[in-house]
Design a protein around this motif. Structure first.
Motif, short mmCIF file in Angstrom:
data_model
loop_
_atom_site.label_atom_id
_atom_site.label_comp_id
_atom_site.label_asym_id
_atom_site.label_seq_id
_atom_site.Cartn_x
_atom_site.Cartn_y
_atom_site.Cartn_z
N SER A 175 15.78 63.63 34.65
CA SER A 175 16.68 65.13 34.54
C SER A 175 15.33 66.01 34.41
CB SER A 175 17.42 65.16 33.24
OG SER A 175 17.94 66.63 33.17
N ASP A 176 15.53 67.11 35.30
CA ASP A 176 14.51 68.08 35.51
C ASP A 176 13.01 67.75 35.73
OD1 ASP A 176 16.50 70.15 35.46
OD2 ASP A 176 16.65 69.97 33.11
N GLY A 177 12.68 66.71 36.28
CA GLY A 177 11.56 66.01 36.52
C GLY A 177 10.99 65.03 35.80
N GLU A 178 11.78 64.98 34.46
CA GLU A 178 11.33 64.03 33.29
C GLU A 178 11.97 62.75 33.30
OE1 GLU A 178 8.78 64.98 31.31
OE2 GLU A 178 8.51 66.71 31.96
N ILE A 179 11.33 61.63 33.14
CA ILE A 179 11.89 60.42 33.00
C ILE A 179 12.58 60.26 31.64
CG2 ILE A 179 11.47 57.84 32.64
CD1 ILE A 179 9.17 58.22 34.89
N LEU A 180 13.92 59.86 31.46
CA LEU A 180 14.62 59.62 30.09
C LEU A 180 14.30 58.22 29.81
CD1 LEU A 180 18.07 61.55 31.45
CD2 LEU A 180 16.01 62.55 30.34
N LYS A 181 13.28 58.08 28.93
CA LYS A 181 12.86 56.95 28.40
C LYS A 181 14.14 56.13 27.56
CE LYS A 181 7.96 58.26 28.51
NZ LYS A 181 6.83 58.45 27.77
N ASP A 182 14.71 57.05 26.68
CA ASP A 182 15.77 56.23 25.94
C ASP A 182 16.66 55.64 26.78
OD1 ASP A 182 14.33 57.27 23.54
OD2 ASP A 182 15.65 59.04 23.31
N ASN A 183 17.15 56.24 27.80
CA ASN A 183 18.00 55.59 28.65
C ASN A 183 17.69 54.39 29.32
OD1 ASN A 183 19.86 57.54 28.00
ND2 ASN A 183 19.87 58.91 29.86
N LEU A 184 16.44 54.13 29.79
CA LEU A 184 15.75 53.27 30.34
C LEU A 184 15.80 52.08 29.31
CD1 LEU A 184 12.87 54.87 32.49
CD2 LEU A 184 15.07 53.90 33.28
N ASP A 185 15.24 52.54 28.08
CA ASP A 185 15.34 51.36 27.07
C ASP A 185 16.58 50.85 26.59
OD1 ASP A 185 12.34 51.98 27.10
OD2 ASP A 185 12.70 53.29 25.31
N GLU A 186 17.58 51.65 26.78
CA GLU A 186 18.90 51.08 26.18
C GLU A 186 19.71 50.12 27.24
OE1 GLU A 186 23.40 53.13 25.23
OE2 GLU A 186 21.72 54.10 25.64
#
Length: 233
Positions: A175-186
């Motif tokens: 989102s907006d060029g940033e990796i959403l690490k929490d969603n990946l970990d989940e």
């Protein structure tokens, strides 16, 4: 300058006090707001707003007032959760305003609702004619739930004999060029996996992507920045 300093201190403290109270009270203050919840939220804001411009009210009094009001609301919420019989009195009860296709005038009058207001609420649920509605329930938050008559009801997949297909949830991963690490970990996904996936479709840097979404069993969906956005970034 002393007044500006006092206002700044009281505003910052009031801000964090309000934030703490809303976290304590939970999401129902927004998602299932009742008339009393709405009023209580206004009162909380007014307590801080009025205190900022009253020289006789200090930080301690602001915290005491906010704390006491927050405790009262919290106790009320706790009572309604623990004691079912109090919910009707403290939160209100849903009202059946249309029963088997017939408008319940008694419930409308009791809910301070007229026909035009009811039609407006029905239209917001996709029922543009009262004759389409079999049941309509006025909820405690002021919205209406609609059960349409059989000829106007949407067909289900089961009715159309559509074969079973597992339901999956789309997950934002960039989102907006940033990796959403929490969603990946989940979902037990790694950043390296994500980088490999976007490389397959021609993107080497997450910062080139305004939004990316992953859904199990489907290729990753990527929305890149437009050329105009890319130049401004």
């Amino acid at each position: 300058m002393m007044d500006y300093g006092r206002i700044a201190v009281e505003l910052v403290i009031g801000f964090f006090a309000l934030f703490s109270i809303t976290q304590l009270l939970g999401k129902t203050q927004i998602t299932q707001i009742t008339p009393f919840d709405f009023i209580s939220a206004l009162v909380l804001g007014e307590l801080v707003g009025n205190a900022l411009y009253d020289n006789d009210i200090g930080v301690v009094k602001i915290l005491f007032t906010l704390g006491l009001w927050g405790i009262l609301i919290f106790l009320l919420e706790t009572i309604t959760q623990k004691v079912r019989k109090t919910r009707g009195l403290l939160e209100g009860r849903p009202s059946i305003v249309i029963h088997k296709g017939i408008i319940n005038k008694k419930e409308l009058k009791k809910s301070k609702l007229d026909i035009d207001q009811l039609r407006h609420l029905l239209r917001s649920k996709g029922a543009f004619s009262i004759q389409e509605v079999e049941y309509a329930i006025l909820e405690t938050d002021g919205t209406v739930s609609v059960l349409k008559k059989h000829p106007y009801a949407q067909p289900l997949n089961e009715d159309l004999n559509i074969p079973f297909k597992a339901v999956t949830l789309p997950i934002p991963v960039i989102s907006d060029g940033e990796i959403l690490k929490d969603n990946l970990d989940e979902f037990n996904l790694s950043e390296q996996w994500l980088l490999n996936e976007i490389k397959k479709i021609g993107y080497h840097n997450p910062k080139d992507i305004v939004f990316a979404e992953w859904e199990e069993g489907k290729p990753i969906y990527v929305m890149p920045y437009s050329e105009e956005d890319a130049t401004t970034n």
